[in-house]
Motif scaffolding. Structure first.
Motif, short mmCIF file in Angstrom:
data_model
loop_
_atom_site.label_atom_id
_atom_site.label_comp_id
_atom_site.label_asym_id
_atom_site.label_seq_id
_atom_site.Cartn_x
_atom_site.Cartn_y
_atom_site.Cartn_z
N VAL A 12 0.86 -1.19 0.00
CA VAL A 12 0.00 0.00 0.00
C VAL A 12 0.89 1.24 0.00
CG1 VAL A 12 -1.77 1.29 1.24
CG2 VAL A 12 -1.83 -1.22 1.22
N LEU A 13 0.71 2.12 -0.97
CA LEU A 13 1.51 3.34 -1.09
C LEU A 13 0.83 4.54 -0.47
CD1 LEU A 13 2.67 2.98 -4.83
CD2 LEU A 13 3.78 2.10 -2.77
N CYS A 14 -0.46 4.61 -0.55
CA CYS A 14 -1.16 5.81 -0.08
C CYS A 14 -2.63 5.48 0.13
CB CYS A 14 -1.01 6.94 -1.11
SG CYS A 14 -1.82 8.48 -0.67
N VAL A 15 -3.24 6.08 1.16
CA VAL A 15 -4.67 5.93 1.43
C VAL A 15 -5.24 7.31 1.75
CG1 VAL A 15 -6.45 4.90 2.89
CG2 VAL A 15 -4.41 3.57 2.28
N LYS A 16 -6.32 7.70 1.08
CA LYS A 16 -7.01 8.95 1.34
C LYS A 16 -8.49 8.64 1.60
CE LYS A 16 -3.46 11.47 1.13
NZ LYS A 16 -2.95 12.07 2.39
N SER A 17 -8.97 9.21 2.68
CA SER A 17 -10.31 8.85 3.15
C SER A 17 -11.43 9.47 2.32
CB SER A 17 -10.50 9.27 4.62
OG SER A 17 -10.33 10.67 4.75
N GLU A 18 -11.14 10.51 1.55
CA GLU A 18 -12.20 11.15 0.77
C GLU A 18 -11.68 11.57 -0.60
OE1 GLU A 18 -15.75 14.43 1.40
OE2 GLU A 18 -13.83 14.73 2.43
N VAL A 19 -12.37 11.12 -1.62
CA VAL A 19 -12.09 11.52 -2.99
C VAL A 19 -13.42 11.60 -3.74
CG1 VAL A 19 -11.77 9.15 -3.83
CG2 VAL A 19 -10.67 11.06 -5.04
N HIS A 20 -13.51 12.51 -4.67
CA HIS A 20 -14.74 12.72 -5.44
C HIS A 20 -14.48 12.35 -6.90
CE1 HIS A 20 -16.39 14.76 -1.96
NE2 HIS A 20 -15.37 15.63 -1.99
N ILE A 110 -11.15 12.92 -10.98
CA ILE A 110 -11.13 12.77 -9.52
C ILE A 110 -10.62 14.06 -8.92
CG2 ILE A 110 -10.81 10.25 -9.60
CD1 ILE A 110 -7.85 10.73 -8.84
N GLY A 111 -11.08 14.35 -7.69
CA GLY A 111 -10.65 15.57 -7.03
C GLY A 111 -10.60 15.40 -5.53
N PHE A 112 -9.76 16.19 -4.88
CA PHE A 112 -9.58 16.14 -3.43
C PHE A 112 -9.99 17.48 -2.84
CE2 PHE A 112 -6.45 13.36 -5.39
CZ PHE A 112 -6.63 12.17 -4.71
N ALA A 113 -10.67 17.42 -1.70
CA ALA A 113 -11.05 18.66 -1.03
C ALA A 113 -9.85 19.34 -0.40
CB ALA A 113 -12.12 18.37 0.03
#
Length: 251
Positions: A12-20, A110-113
């Motif tokens: 696992v390289l990266c985990v983000k809890s919110e993506v649109h 895809i976008g990040f807040a």
């Protein structure tokens, strides 16, 4: 030989809890994608994003926040490239190409807040493909070394080697300590001294007595019993017969 992709470990390289996720219109020209053309206030889907790596391939996985069910994934074989592309008007939005495993693919936005999440997304992909490039260069170097002629540094039968140690001999001879000559400038010990040597104080007192002696006789204050010149006087005052018998010569 490369291991089977099914046997490779997935990290696992990266985990983000919110993506649109956004539906994007077809790109009309080569000028690049613009996030302003999307309906940013109406995402088509929102969830969690995870980036994993298996061998040289990185996988962008979009999963449900609660169940972890896979919504879509994008296998990435190089970055930057056509699989992941940044938009021209923002650092928080990207266009990725997702695949369904049956040969079909589609482009989504895809976008990040949070701007920090988009930075981590970008750096995770960059670091992975830097590692892939280094591994590829190491493999090429090892292959070239295996194909090249190998040096045989072992001794052949009957072969000898000569070592010149002349410098060591010269150093030893120049550093040798010269032996001190016998006597060393000291007076011989007087008769009767045990061991044939005087202790330093005795030697100093004896030398001082000899230096203080003058033509006028012994040092004043010396006891009469220690007057060595008395023997010569007694020998000179005797007769010739006595001189012949005693072995003294009169001066």
């Amino acid at each position: 030989m490369m291991a089977d992709s099914n046997e490779l470990y997935e990290s696992v390289l990266c985990v983000k809890s919110e993506v649109h996720v956004y539906r994007i219109p077809p790109r009309a020209s080569n000028r690049g994608y613009r996030a302003a053309d999307w309906k940013l206030d109406e995402p088509a889907w929102s969830g969690r994003m995870k980036i994993t790596a298996k061998g040289n391939i990185a996988y962008i996985k979009l999963e449900d926040k609660n169940t972890g069910e896979l919504f879509a994934q994008a296998p990435v074989d190089q970055y930057p490239g056509v699989i992941v592309e940044a938009v021209t008007d923002s650092s928080r939005y990207f266009v990725i190409r997702i695949e369904d495993g049956n040969g079909r693919h589609a482009f989504i936005g895809i976008g990040f807040a949070d701007r920090g999440d988009s930075f981590d997304f970008n750096v995770s992909l960059q670091d992975h493909f830097k590692w892939v490039k280094q591994e590829s260069e190491f493999a090429k170097q090892e292959a070239s070394q295996d194909l090249g002629p190998k040096l045989d540094l072992g001794f052949k039968e009957g072969q000898t080697i000569k070592i010149n140690i002349g410098n060591i001999k010269k150093k030893e001879s120049s550093g040798a300590v010269k032996s001190r000559p016998v006597g060393g400038g000291f007076l011989p010990p007087p008769p009767g001294v045990k061991g044939g040597a005087l202790s330093p104080p005795a030697a100093q007192s004896n030398a001082g007595m000899l230096l203080d002696w003058g033509d006028s006789g012994p040092v004043s204050g010396a006891p009469p019993s220690q007057d060595s010149w008395g023997d010569f006087t007694a020998a000179g005052s005797g007769s010739d017969q006595d001189s012949g018998q005693s072995g003294w010569v009169q001066f």
